[in-house]
Design a protein around this motif. Structure first.
Motif, short mmCIF file in Angstrom:
data_model
loop_
_atom_site.label_atom_id
_atom_site.label_comp_id
_atom_site.label_asym_id
_atom_site.label_seq_id
_atom_site.Cartn_x
_atom_site.Cartn_y
_atom_site.Cartn_z
N UNK A 1 45.15 34.75 37.93
CA UNK A 1 44.19 35.56 37.19
C UNK A 1 43.58 36.64 38.06
N UNK A 2 43.43 37.83 37.51
CA UNK A 2 42.81 38.94 38.21
C UNK A 2 41.64 39.46 37.38
N UNK A 3 40.45 39.49 37.99
CA UNK A 3 39.29 40.12 37.36
C UNK A 3 39.31 41.59 37.76
N UNK A 4 39.43 42.48 36.78
CA UNK A 4 39.47 43.91 37.05
C UNK A 4 38.13 44.50 36.62
N UNK A 5 37.29 44.84 37.59
CA UNK A 5 35.93 45.27 37.28
C UNK A 5 35.62 46.63 37.91
N UNK A 6 34.50 47.17 37.50
CA UNK A 6 34.11 48.49 37.98
C UNK A 6 33.67 48.47 39.44
N UNK A 7 32.91 47.46 39.81
CA UNK A 7 32.40 47.35 41.18
C UNK A 7 32.43 45.90 41.62
N UNK A 8 32.45 45.70 42.94
CA UNK A 8 32.37 44.33 43.47
C UNK A 8 31.79 44.38 44.88
N UNK A 9 31.15 43.30 45.27
CA UNK A 9 30.69 43.11 46.64
C UNK A 9 31.45 41.92 47.19
N UNK A 10 32.20 42.16 48.25
CA UNK A 10 33.16 41.17 48.72
C UNK A 10 32.54 39.83 49.12
N UNK A 11 31.31 39.85 49.65
CA UNK A 11 30.68 38.60 50.05
C UNK A 11 30.36 37.74 48.82
N UNK A 12 29.91 38.40 47.75
CA UNK A 12 29.64 37.67 46.51
C UNK A 12 30.93 37.09 45.96
N UNK A 13 32.01 37.87 46.02
CA UNK A 13 33.31 37.38 45.56
C UNK A 13 33.75 36.19 46.41
N UNK A 14 33.58 36.30 47.73
CA UNK A 14 33.99 35.23 48.64
C UNK A 14 33.27 33.92 48.31
N UNK A 15 31.97 33.97 48.13
CA UNK A 15 31.21 32.76 47.80
C UNK A 15 31.62 32.21 46.43
N UNK A 16 31.91 33.11 45.50
CA UNK A 16 32.25 32.69 44.14
C UNK A 16 33.57 31.93 44.08
N UNK B 1 43.17 33.13 41.96
CA UNK B 1 42.48 34.27 41.36
C UNK B 1 42.20 35.34 42.40
N UNK B 2 42.04 36.56 41.91
CA UNK B 2 41.66 37.67 42.76
C UNK B 2 40.73 38.60 42.00
N UNK B 3 40.05 39.49 42.72
CA UNK B 3 39.13 40.44 42.09
C UNK B 3 39.47 41.84 42.57
N UNK B 4 39.81 42.73 41.61
CA UNK B 4 40.13 44.12 41.92
C UNK B 4 39.12 45.04 41.25
N UNK B 5 39.09 46.27 41.69
CA UNK B 5 38.29 47.29 41.02
C UNK B 5 39.22 48.37 40.48
N UNK B 6 38.65 49.26 39.67
CA UNK B 6 39.46 50.35 39.12
C UNK B 6 38.65 51.63 39.15
N UNK B 7 39.38 52.74 39.11
CA UNK B 7 38.78 54.06 38.96
C UNK B 7 39.40 54.71 37.73
N UNK B 8 38.56 55.33 36.90
CA UNK B 8 39.06 56.08 35.75
C UNK B 8 38.84 57.56 36.00
#
Length: 381
Positions: A328-343, A351-358
């Motif tokens: 599973x990949x969460x594709x979000x506008x912004x992320x803070x890596x430390x929050x992702x790491x703890x989560x 699972x992984x967390x990516x960001x996107x630019x439009x």
């Protein structure tokens, strides 16, 4: 008069090399053309340095070659300058045998040798050569000549390091990227984004080979420049999804050639309750289902709990016996890596967390290179 004689000899040498290349090109068109352009680029580069050839000389050279060889294509003044650019961009990495005086013969791949600095890159501390990866020459033989000249010019303009060049050359050759796809991947910074997304693969994927493939299959950031979103309220997640689905070919281009689109709003039923996955894909290389959940705001830790649930349900009800566990990949506008790491802690699904630019978030330098908002609105209708 001597300079005129030298110029006339240059025309004759170039004409001879082009004609010689034409005979060989019947069987090895692209390879022979690249070697011809490399040879001409080397010749022009040397003349520019030794005899101070400028833009005017190259303009005249192009005109005279067209007169000598009517119908000759690719040898405009711009084309000749690109050949010099092609040679000079690789000159740092190769040593070539000097041409005999007054002659211009097509450089063959066997004449290209390593510079010592490249050998140093694959030596260990004992100065013994170790084959950690294929040598540069091996990589050139396997992939270099499968790219068109236009591909080479494009990637040279957009890359700086040898590693970047090799990455895009290999990807273009093995995944049959068109020029448009290569441009998109370069703009998407595929090289720097590949393998860098925050994830929990080390803990959740025990097979090292599959884990490495998974790391290379997802990016830290995706460029969705075919979508225009004015604001970032939660309601726009459906707009984002709609934009991706209506431009699914472009989104697949961002993901890579191993992804096959299955469905958006994929329906899962668990204990008579319905759940809908934003985007569901299958990755042929990983042999697993891949879920993309879209979030237009900042990453929140609770997103992973929902994703973990979706992956468990997919593996229970949808995954085939021969397939690997879903990712599973969460594709979000912004992320803070430390929050992702703890989560990520204490979850057992990959699972992984990516960001996107439009288009709305692109730097000003890019905004003139893509359609305007009205064009995108028509696509969405």
């Amino acid at each position: 008069m001597e300079s005129i004689a030298n110029y006339s000899e240059s025309i004759k040498a170039l004409k001879s090399a082009i004609l010689s290349s034409r005979y060989k090109a019947a069987t090895l068109v692209n390879k022979e053309l690249l070697l011809l352009y490399f040879t001409v680029g080397k010749f022009i580069s040397e003349k520019t340095k030794k005899e101070k050839w400028g833009a005017k000389v190259i303009d005249n050279l192009s005109t005279d070659l067209q007169a000598e060889l009517p119908g000759l294509r690719g040898f405009s003044a711009t084309g000749i300058k690109r050949m010099r650019f092609f040679f000079e961009s690789w000159e740092e990495y190769f040593l070539t045998k000097p041409s005999a005086k007054g002659q211009l013969s097509i450089i063959d791949i066997e004449e290209i040798e390593f510079r010592p600095t490249l050998l140093d890159q694959i030596q260990n501390h004992d100065n013994e050569i170790v084959k950690i990866r294929p040598t540069l020459l091996d990589q050139i033989e396997n992939h270099f000549f499968k790219l068109s000249f236009s591909h080479h010019v494009e990637l040279i303009q957009a890359t700086e390091t040898l590693e970047e060049k090799i990455y895009y050359i290999q990807k273009t050759a093995t995944e049959f990227w068109s020029l448009a796809t290569l441009k998109h991947q370069l703009k998407n910074k595929s090289f720097s984004n590949s393998g860098s997304l925050p994830n929990n693969f080390l803990k959740t994927i025990s097979n090292e080979e599959i884990r490495n493939k998974a790391l290379q299959s997802f990016k830290d950031e995706y460029l969705l420049d075919f979508i225009n979103i004015e604001d970032t309220d939660e309601q726009d997640e459906r707009v984002l999804e709609s934009g991706i689905v209506q431009n699914i070919k472009k989104f697949l281009m961002s993901l890579g050639t191993d992804f096959a689109f299955i469905s958006n709003q994929y329906r899962l039923i668990v204990e008579d309750e319905e759940y809908f996955l934003d985007l569901l894909f299958f990755n042929r290389r990983l042999q697993c289902l891949v879920v993309f959940e879209l979030k237009t705001g900042k990453f929140k830790p609770e997103y992973l709990g929902k994703m973990n649930f979706y992956l468990s349900a997919l593996d229970e009800y949808v995954k085939q016996p021969h397939e690997q566990p879903s990712i599973g990949i969460i594709l979000c506008k912004e992320k803070k890596n430390k929050i992702v790491e703890f989560s990520f802690r204490d979850f057992n699904k990959a699972m992984g967390v990516s960001t996107y630019k439009t288009s709305a978030t692109l730097p000003k330098a890019f905004k003139g290179l893509i359609p305007d908002a009205e064009t995108f609105k028509k696509l969405m209708d």
